[in-house]
Design a protein around this motif. Structure first.
Motif, PDB file in Angstrom:
ATOM      1  N   THR A  79       0.764  -1.341   0.093  1.00  0.00           N
ATOM      2  CA  THR A  79       0.015  -0.038  -0.022  1.00  0.00           C
ATOM      3  C   THR A  79       0.839   1.351  -0.030  1.00  0.00           C
ATOM      4  OG1 THR A  79      -1.797  -1.065   0.992  1.00  0.00           O
ATOM      5  CG2 THR A  79      -1.694   1.213   1.220  1.00  0.00           C
ATOM      6  N   PRO A 119      -3.283  -0.915   6.345  1.00  0.00           N
ATOM      7  CA  PRO A 119      -4.064  -0.384   5.264  1.00  0.00           C
ATOM      8  C   PRO A 119      -5.599  -1.026   5.288  1.00  0.00           C
ATOM      9  CG  PRO A 119      -2.643  -1.738   4.430  1.00  0.00           C
ATOM     10  CD  PRO A 119      -2.045  -1.697   5.765  1.00  0.00           C
ATOM     11  N   THR A 179      -7.711   0.060   0.704  1.00  0.00           N
ATOM     12  CA  THR A 179      -6.506   0.566   0.113  1.00  0.00           C
ATOM     13  C   THR A 179      -6.691   1.308  -1.374  1.00  0.00           C
ATOM     14  OG1 THR A 179      -6.443  -1.864  -0.818  1.00  0.00           O
ATOM     15  CG2 THR A 179      -5.061  -1.195   1.241  1.00  0.00           C
ATOM     16  N   HIS A 233      -2.459  -3.389  -6.780  1.00  0.00           N
ATOM     17  CA  HIS A 233      -1.584  -2.669  -6.188  1.00  0.00           C
ATOM     18  C   HIS A 233      -0.538  -2.223  -7.150  1.00  0.00           C
ATOM     19  CE1 HIS A 233      -2.177  -2.191  -1.963  1.00  0.00           C
ATOM     20  NE2 HIS A 233      -2.324  -3.290  -1.807  1.00  0.00           N
TER      21      HIS A 233
END
Length: 328
Positions: free
Chosen positions: A150, A162, A190, A232
């Protein structure tokens, strides 16, 4: 507890309700008088949590919203956000209905926003190292891994925990979020950080203790690590493009691509010659080794310089500060 109650400050609490029938009434009963409105979002709960609240709760602040289809925790919270914005609430706090989040801390989450110090606050169960031993070890490890990912994808390097869903946000910031693009499932918290960074919002961690009772978490970290990793990486690429090439240019805009190119060249060049020399049974020439090592070293230095710059540019000026002076 911080004293944030003022006549002009309207605080709302959003409680996503899904399989929390045995806990949600207790959560509502613990919410203090500083809160003006409580939105219980029944996310097509098979236990009928929303109906249960409607039938048995006498708190006039409570408003039950029922989804005809399950939207996920993120979708339920977003519906609560929209309802709070429509009713003119100033600060919106999200509290889970399973009893893990202490409603007595609501004032602590609201205070930095009311004071013009933050746009968004979130819980951090890792602040007190003496308390985290109560957290299951697998969950502790998973949160540590997710926290590092994160930091990279969101750009908030000073935040931790997160997946913690205890949050508060200012209405003027929430209004600018692209609700239709934010993940509606477990990646919600997130993904929110990534979206907040694109707005340059200030986010602050609020220390809290981990609390676990007889509730059963629907989040299985071992099952979502792969999905989270992909998302991510996607958010990291978007953030870098938005912040370093689309909206602004800096020395870091040069350091990152140059560092990656040199690192990749050094690794590929060195690996090729090492394999070739090994197959031929001869030692790799010193000059070749240096020609491979030098780009790797310089590339790593450029990447580290980029990371140092990225860390130093974490948002520090709240978006809503000027609008919020009336509350100070």
């Amino acid at each position: 507890m911080s004293n944030i109650a003022t006549p002009s400050l309207k605080i709302a609490v959003v409680i996503p309700a899904y399989k929390v029938g045995s806990h949600i009434l207790g959560v509502i009963n613990k919410i203090g008088p500083e809160v003006s409105r409580i939105y219980v979002v029944d996310d097509c709960c098979p236990e009928g949590s929303g109906a249960q609240v409607k039938e048995t709760c006498t708190d006039e602040r409570v408003k039950v919203i029922r989804n005809s289809e399950n939207q996920g925790v993120g979708g339920a919270v977003i519906i609560g956000y929209k309802a709070a914005i429509a009713e003119g609430m100033d600060i919106i706090v999200k509290v889970d209905g399973d009893g893990q989040m202490n409603p007595d801390l609501i004032s602590d989450f609201v205070a930095p926003i009311a004071g013009g110090e933050a746009d968004y606050t979130k819980g951090n169960r890792f602040f007190d190292l003496e308390e985290i031993h109560v957290m299951p070890k697998m969950r502790l490890f998973g949160n540590a891994v997710l926290s590092f990912m994160t930091k990279l994808s969101s750009g908030y390097w000073d935040l931790f925990d997160p997946t913690n869903g205890y949050t508060a946000i200012h209405r003027d910031v929430a209004r600018h979020l692209p609700f239709s693009k934010i993940s509606h499932r477990y990646f919600f918290e997130t993904d929110m950080l990534f979206r907040l960074n694109t707005l340059r919002a200030v986010v602050v961690d609020i220390p809290m203790n981990a609390k676990y009772g007889d509730e059963v978490s629907n989040l299985k970290i071992s099952k979502i690590i792969g999905e989270f990793l992909f998302k991510h990486i996607r958010n990291f690429a978007k953030r870098i493009f938005y912040n370093y090439y689309l909206r602004d240019m800096s020395i870091a805009s040069i350091e990152l691509p140059l560092g990656i190119i040199m690192l990749v060249f050094g690794v590929v060049f060195g690996s090729y010659h090492w394999i070739t020399s090994s197959q031929a049974g001869v030692a790799t020439p010193v000059g070749t080794v240096m020609l491979a090592a030098l780009p790797v070293i310089i590339g790593l230095q450029f990447i580290l310089a980029f990371l140092a710059y990225d860390i130093s540019t974490t948002p520090r000026r709240p978006l809503h500060r000027n609008k919020n002076q009336q509350y100070l």
